[in-house]
Design a protein around this motif. Structure first.
Motif, short mmCIF file in Angstrom:
data_model
loop_
_atom_site.label_atom_id
_atom_site.label_comp_id
_atom_site.label_asym_id
_atom_site.label_seq_id
_atom_site.Cartn_x
_atom_site.Cartn_y
_atom_site.Cartn_z
N LEU A 268 0.76 -1.03 -0.02
CA LEU A 268 -0.07 0.07 -0.10
C LEU A 268 0.83 1.32 -0.10
O LEU A 268 0.58 2.17 -0.64
N THR A 269 1.81 1.27 0.80
CA THR A 269 2.74 2.52 0.92
C THR A 269 3.64 2.71 -0.29
O THR A 269 3.59 3.73 -0.98
N GLU A 270 3.97 1.47 -0.80
CA GLU A 270 4.74 1.54 -1.97
C GLU A 270 4.00 2.04 -3.27
O GLU A 270 4.40 2.68 -4.14
N TYR A 271 2.61 1.53 -3.40
CA TYR A 271 1.77 1.93 -4.35
C TYR A 271 1.67 3.30 -4.24
O TYR A 271 1.35 4.15 -5.19
N SER A 272 1.18 3.88 -3.09
CA SER A 272 0.88 5.23 -2.89
C SER A 272 2.24 6.23 -3.27
O SER A 272 2.03 7.26 -4.13
N LYS A 273 3.31 5.68 -2.90
CA LYS A 273 4.72 6.54 -3.30
C LYS A 273 4.97 6.30 -4.98
O LYS A 273 5.08 7.43 -5.56
N SER A 274 4.53 5.16 -5.57
CA SER A 274 4.64 5.18 -7.16
C SER A 274 3.51 6.30 -7.44
O SER A 274 4.17 6.72 -8.63
N LEU A 275 2.61 6.35 -7.26
CA LEU A 275 1.50 7.24 -7.75
C LEU A 275 1.95 8.53 -7.60
O LEU A 275 1.94 9.49 -8.81
N TYR A 276 2.60 9.04 -6.42
CA TYR A 276 3.19 10.31 -6.48
C TYR A 276 4.38 10.47 -7.35
O TYR A 276 4.56 11.61 -7.98
N ASP A 277 5.22 9.53 -7.53
CA ASP A 277 6.36 9.71 -8.33
C ASP A 277 5.88 9.75 -9.72
O ASP A 277 6.49 10.35 -10.51
N ARG A 278 4.75 9.34 -10.08
CA ARG A 278 4.30 9.47 -11.51
C ARG A 278 3.44 10.58 -11.95
O ARG A 278 2.86 10.82 -12.76
N GLY A 279 3.50 11.45 -10.81
CA GLY A 279 2.59 12.75 -10.80
C GLY A 279 1.44 12.76 -10.57
O GLY A 279 0.71 13.62 -10.74
#
Length: 344
Positions: A268-279
């Motif tokens: 969950l935390t990794e997915y949230s971080k990946s969303l922010y990294d993708r803008g």
């Protein structure tokens, strides 16, 4: 709808009769009573979908009943927008949740009104955070206000105190909901960022998720699916429809906003971080993470297991202790592997 009227209706019904009614709190009560006291078939229709099929400028009970009868006669029974009638216990659970939401909103309104009293009397540097607890409110009121403004502020403070006592009672009832459904409560609480209110809300409105054949169907019920417009070769996807079970959607969005502040390392935390990294940030990211939380919760409820990640047992024990739910620890013997497939 009084006792005599309900008895009269029940006495007229036979085994061959079919009763249609539009969903709602009073309708559910009537449906349960008719099912218990008659042999008639009782059908409760979903009002959110029914209004699309029945459009009328004349809104009277008699006319609505006539239109519902026409709908039932002309629509294929497989396409009836039928609602499952909740049990009395489920209705009580849902009433606790909706009352808690109402009280939370009322408390926010009262604090805003109290803050406005300070602003109107020249105290503009006072933040709302100073008014969130009873002690802080009392100190600010005694220090800054006088005269009529003081009287109004004390009345508002008393109202806030009353609301907070009622909120505390609702929180105790939510603890009872979790204790009465230990497997489901432990499953939801094992997910990072999911707390007592979210777990109790999901139990109240979803139960064991047995009435949903897939996670997609569950997301549709909650209202976390995108709106689509299709015409010929055109296929446009818009934002989330935000129609469905508001209490669940409301709590899950709040959980999604807080997930990035969690120190745990999981999908969950990794997915949230990946969303922010993708803008993808803000509400769009929150909706995507909420969908993933819902997917995980659906899988855990179906398998009667808990969410697994590094340090999950310690975090779950800490969470259960903070809510006074130590009794449900270890209810689910299985520990599910992380669900890493992202939600679009």
């Amino acid at each position: 709808m009084d006792e005599a009227g309900r008895e009269k209706l029940a006495s007229r019904l036979t085994e061959k009769d079919i009763v249609f009614m539009e969903g709602g709190t009073s309708s559910f009560n009537l449906a349960r009573e008719l099912k218990a006291n008659t042999k008639a078939t009782i059908i409760v229709l979903n009002p959110a979908k029914l209004h699309k099929a029945i459009v009328s400028d004349c809104k009277t009970d008699k006319n609505d009943a006539y239109l519902i009868a026409e709908y039932a006669r002309d629509k294929n029974w497989e396409k009836w927008c039928v609602l499952e009638v909740p049990t009395e216990r489920e209705s009580e659970y849902r009433s606790i949740i909706t009352t808690s939401i109402f009280l939370t909103q009322e408390r926010t309104k009262l604090i805003n009104r109290l803050h406005a009293v300070f602003n109107q009397n020249g105290v503009c540097d006072l933040s709302k955070a100073c008014l969130r607890d009873a002690e802080g409110r009392s100190e600010c009121i005694a220090e800054h206000l006088s005269g009529f403004a003081l009287d109004i502020a004390l009345i508002l403070a008393d109202d806030i105190d009353l609301i907070e006592r009622q909120m505390e009672y609702c929180n105790q009832k939510m603890v009872e909901i979790c204790l009465e459904n230990p497997e489901l409560a432990e499953a939801w609480l094992s997910i990072p960022s999911v707390g007592l209110k979210t777990a109790a809300t999901c139990i109240a409105f979803l139960g064991d998720c047995g009435r949903f054949s897939s996670a997609d169907q569950l997301r549709n019920y909650v209202g976390l699916i995108p709106k689509r417009h299709q015409s010929g070769e055109v296929d446009n996807t818009f934002g989330v429809l935000f129609r469905g079970c508001m209490p669940i959607r409301r709590n899950l969005i709040q959980c999604a906003w807080s997930i990035r502040m969690r120190s745990v390392k999981c999908s969950l935390t990794e997915y949230s971080k990946s969303l922010y990294d993708r803008g993808k940030k803000g509400q769009k990211a929150a909706v995507a993470v909420a969908n993933k939380i819902l997917n995980i919760g659906y899988a855990l409820c179906k398998s009667r297991s808990t969410y697994s990640y590094e340090g999950c047992e310690t975090e779950l024990r800490r969470k259960l202790k903070s809510y006074g739910l130590e009794a449900i620890a270890g209810t689910n013997a299985n520990s599910a592997a992380e669900i890493t497939r992202p939600t679009n």
